[in-house]
Design a protein around this motif. Structure first.
Motif, PDB file in Angstrom:
ATOM      1  N   PRO A  48      40.055  29.814  50.722  1.00  0.00           N
ATOM      2  CA  PRO A  48      39.738  30.792  49.647  1.00  0.00           C
ATOM      3  C   PRO A  48      40.957  30.567  48.610  1.00  0.00           C
ATOM      4  O   PRO A  48      42.082  30.769  48.749  1.00  0.00           O
ATOM      5  CB  PRO A  48      39.397  32.094  50.078  1.00  0.00           C
ATOM      6  N   GLY A  49      41.004  30.454  47.259  1.00  0.00           N
ATOM      7  CA  GLY A  49      41.844  30.108  46.275  1.00  0.00           C
ATOM      8  C   GLY A  49      42.434  28.785  45.918  1.00  0.00           C
ATOM      9  O   GLY A  49      42.931  28.465  45.078  1.00  0.00           O
ATOM     10  N   ASP A  50      41.445  27.826  46.557  1.00  0.00           N
ATOM     11  CA  ASP A  50      41.794  26.299  46.224  1.00  0.00           C
ATOM     12  C   ASP A  50      40.550  26.064  45.113  1.00  0.00           C
ATOM     13  O   ASP A  50      39.216  26.567  45.362  1.00  0.00           O
ATOM     14  CB  ASP A  50      41.671  25.455  47.413  1.00  0.00           C
ATOM     15  N   GLN A  51      40.918  25.100  43.991  1.00  0.00           N
ATOM     16  CA  GLN A  51      39.894  24.600  43.363  1.00  0.00           C
ATOM     17  C   GLN A  51      39.454  23.214  43.827  1.00  0.00           C
ATOM     18  O   GLN A  51      40.360  22.494  44.060  1.00  0.00           O
ATOM     19  CB  GLN A  51      40.566  24.274  41.919  1.00  0.00           C
ATOM     20  N   VAL A  52      38.150  23.097  44.189  1.00  0.00           N
ATOM     21  CA  VAL A  52      37.379  21.897  44.632  1.00  0.00           C
ATOM     22  C   VAL A  52      36.539  21.411  43.908  1.00  0.00           C
ATOM     23  O   VAL A  52      35.990  22.063  42.906  1.00  0.00           O
ATOM     24  CB  VAL A  52      36.902  22.166  45.998  1.00  0.00           C
ATOM     25  N   ILE A  94      35.496  31.031  46.718  1.00  0.00           N
ATOM     26  CA  ILE A  94      35.819  32.328  46.914  1.00  0.00           C
ATOM     27  C   ILE A  94      35.417  32.752  48.097  1.00  0.00           C
ATOM     28  O   ILE A  94      35.765  33.970  48.474  1.00  0.00           O
ATOM     29  CB  ILE A  94      34.918  33.199  45.811  1.00  0.00           C
ATOM     30  N   ALA A  95      35.042  32.149  49.025  1.00  0.00           N
ATOM     31  CA  ALA A  95      34.616  32.419  50.618  1.00  0.00           C
ATOM     32  C   ALA A  95      34.517  31.264  51.333  1.00  0.00           C
ATOM     33  O   ALA A  95      33.954  30.163  50.810  1.00  0.00           O
ATOM     34  CB  ALA A  95      33.487  33.419  50.453  1.00  0.00           C
ATOM     35  N   VAL A  96      35.052  31.346  52.517  1.00  0.00           N
ATOM     36  CA  VAL A  96      34.537  30.331  53.541  1.00  0.00           C
ATOM     37  C   VAL A  96      34.195  31.152  54.604  1.00  0.00           C
ATOM     38  O   VAL A  96      34.919  31.624  55.340  1.00  0.00           O
ATOM     39  CB  VAL A  96      35.957  29.574  53.945  1.00  0.00           C
ATOM     40  N   ASN A  97      33.088  30.632  55.253  1.00  0.00           N
ATOM     41  CA  ASN A  97      32.447  31.254  56.486  1.00  0.00           C
ATOM     42  C   ASN A  97      32.479  29.981  57.663  1.00  0.00           C
ATOM     43  O   ASN A  97      31.731  29.235  57.535  1.00  0.00           O
ATOM     44  CB  ASN A  97      31.061  31.747  56.096  1.00  0.00           C
ATOM     45  N   THR A 125      31.619  28.930  49.690  1.00  0.00           N
ATOM     46  CA  THR A 125      31.188  29.381  48.179  1.00  0.00           C
ATOM     47  C   THR A 125      31.956  28.932  47.273  1.00  0.00           C
ATOM     48  O   THR A 125      33.298  29.362  47.447  1.00  0.00           O
ATOM     49  CB  THR A 125      30.918  31.202  48.355  1.00  0.00           C
ATOM     50  N   VAL A 126      31.524  28.346  46.390  1.00  0.00           N
ATOM     51  CA  VAL A 126      32.355  27.893  45.017  1.00  0.00           C
ATOM     52  C   VAL A 126      31.635  28.590  43.793  1.00  0.00           C
ATOM     53  O   VAL A 126      30.562  28.458  43.585  1.00  0.00           O
ATOM     54  CB  VAL A 126      32.292  26.387  44.973  1.00  0.00           C
ATOM     55  N   ARG A 127      32.599  29.147  42.963  1.00  0.00           N
ATOM     56  CA  ARG A 127      32.241  29.882  41.808  1.00  0.00           C
ATOM     57  C   ARG A 127      32.990  29.117  40.526  1.00  0.00           C
ATOM     58  O   ARG A 127      34.069  28.454  40.583  1.00  0.00           O
ATOM     59  CB  ARG A 127      32.933  31.037  41.621  1.00  0.00           C
ATOM     60  N   LYS A 128      32.181  28.588  39.370  1.00  0.00           N
ATOM     61  CA  LYS A 128      32.515  28.244  38.323  1.00  0.00           C
ATOM     62  C   LYS A 128      32.126  28.742  37.063  1.00  0.00           C
ATOM     63  O   LYS A 128      31.246  29.474  37.206  1.00  0.00           O
ATOM     64  CB  LYS A 128      32.333  26.538  38.147  1.00  0.00           C
ATOM     65  N   MET A 129      32.861  28.639  35.894  1.00  0.00           N
ATOM     66  CA  MET A 129      32.231  29.189  34.756  1.00  0.00           C
ATOM     67  C   MET A 129      31.538  27.908  34.081  1.00  0.00           C
ATOM     68  O   MET A 129      32.166  26.993  33.786  1.00  0.00           O
ATOM     69  CB  MET A 129      33.325  29.838  33.919  1.00  0.00           C
ATOM     70  N   ARG A 140      43.902  37.479  49.785  1.00  0.00           N
ATOM     71  CA  ARG A 140      42.715  37.976  50.460  1.00  0.00           C
ATOM     72  C   ARG A 140      42.106  36.474  51.171  1.00  0.00           C
ATOM     73  O   ARG A 140      41.880  35.558  50.414  1.00  0.00           O
ATOM     74  CB  ARG A 140      41.785  38.631  49.583  1.00  0.00           C
ATOM     75  N   SER A 141      41.089  37.044  51.874  1.00  0.00           N
ATOM     76  CA  SER A 141      40.183  35.653  52.730  1.00  0.00           C
ATOM     77  C   SER A 141      38.938  35.723  51.874  1.00  0.00           C
ATOM     78  O   SER A 141      38.198  34.535  51.905  1.00  0.00           O
ATOM     79  CB  SER A 141      39.894  36.188  53.989  1.00  0.00           C
ATOM     80  N   LYS A 142      38.538  36.639  51.095  1.00  0.00           N
ATOM     81  CA  LYS A 142      37.363  36.627  50.223  1.00  0.00           C
ATOM     82  C   LYS A 142      37.438  37.157  49.034  1.00  0.00           C
ATOM     83  O   LYS A 142      38.282  38.239  48.758  1.00  0.00           O
ATOM     84  CB  LYS A 142      36.221  37.795  50.885  1.00  0.00           C
ATOM     85  N   LEU A 143      37.185  36.179  47.703  1.00  0.00           N
ATOM     86  CA  LEU A 143      37.632  36.837  46.620  1.00  0.00           C
ATOM     87  C   LEU A 143      36.476  36.959  45.581  1.00  0.00           C
ATOM     88  O   LEU A 143      36.388  36.535  44.535  1.00  0.00           O
ATOM     89  CB  LEU A 143      38.190  35.270  45.715  1.00  0.00           C
ATOM     90  N   PHE A 144      35.653  37.889  46.147  1.00  0.00           N
ATOM     91  CA  PHE A 144      34.622  38.445  45.396  1.00  0.00           C
ATOM     92  C   PHE A 144      34.905  39.486  44.355  1.00  0.00           C
ATOM     93  O   PHE A 144      34.077  39.460  43.365  1.00  0.00           O
ATOM     94  CB  PHE A 144      33.836  39.244  46.278  1.00  0.00           C
TER      95      PHE A 144
END
Length: 121
Positions: free
Chosen positions: A24-28, A50-53, A61-65, A95-99
């Motif tokens: 989490p915190g990497d742009q992919v 934002i999250a890796v399980n 989970t990948v978040r973009k605008m 943090r490990s989850k960036l919600f």
């Protein structure tokens, strides 16, 4: 809850090894296979992890605008839809989850980039 040994061996056998390590915190940039009729093409989905399980059925989970609207996609690690994952850049997170990023807008949603060490030959 423990996994049956046979299921665990099967999960290890089917596990993908071609994906890079990211946190989490990497742009992919995820290359996603899109099927349109009888044709198949690749489409890039680039955003912040934002999250890796982890686990046998692990996801990330990948978040973009997109046009001012936040878009999130959950990708299974072992999915046939995911063709390739490229790590674009890394950001410093604690943090490990960036919600919490979901509730931030504009400059508040910025993260500080981490300089990656480059190998000198």
């Amino acid at each position: 809850m423990s996994i049956h040994p046979v299921m665990q061996r099967l999960a290890e056998k089917l596990k993908r090894t071609d994906l890079p390590s990211f946190v989490p915190g990497d742009q992919v940039r995820v290359q996603v296979k899109i099927k349109e009729g009888d044709k198949e093409r690749l489409q890039a989905f680039e955003g912040l992890v934002i999250a890796v399980n982890r686990g046998p059925q692990g996801t990330f989970t990948v978040r973009k605008m997109s046009f001012g609207q936040g878009v999130e996609r959950i990708f299974p690690f072992n999915s046939k839809v995911v063709d390739k994952v490229e790590k674009v850049r890394s950001y410093k997170v604690r943090r490990s989850k960036l919600f919490y990023i979901r509730g931030l807008r504009g400059k508040a949603a910025r993260l500080k980039e981490v300089e990656r060490a480059t190998a000198k030959a």
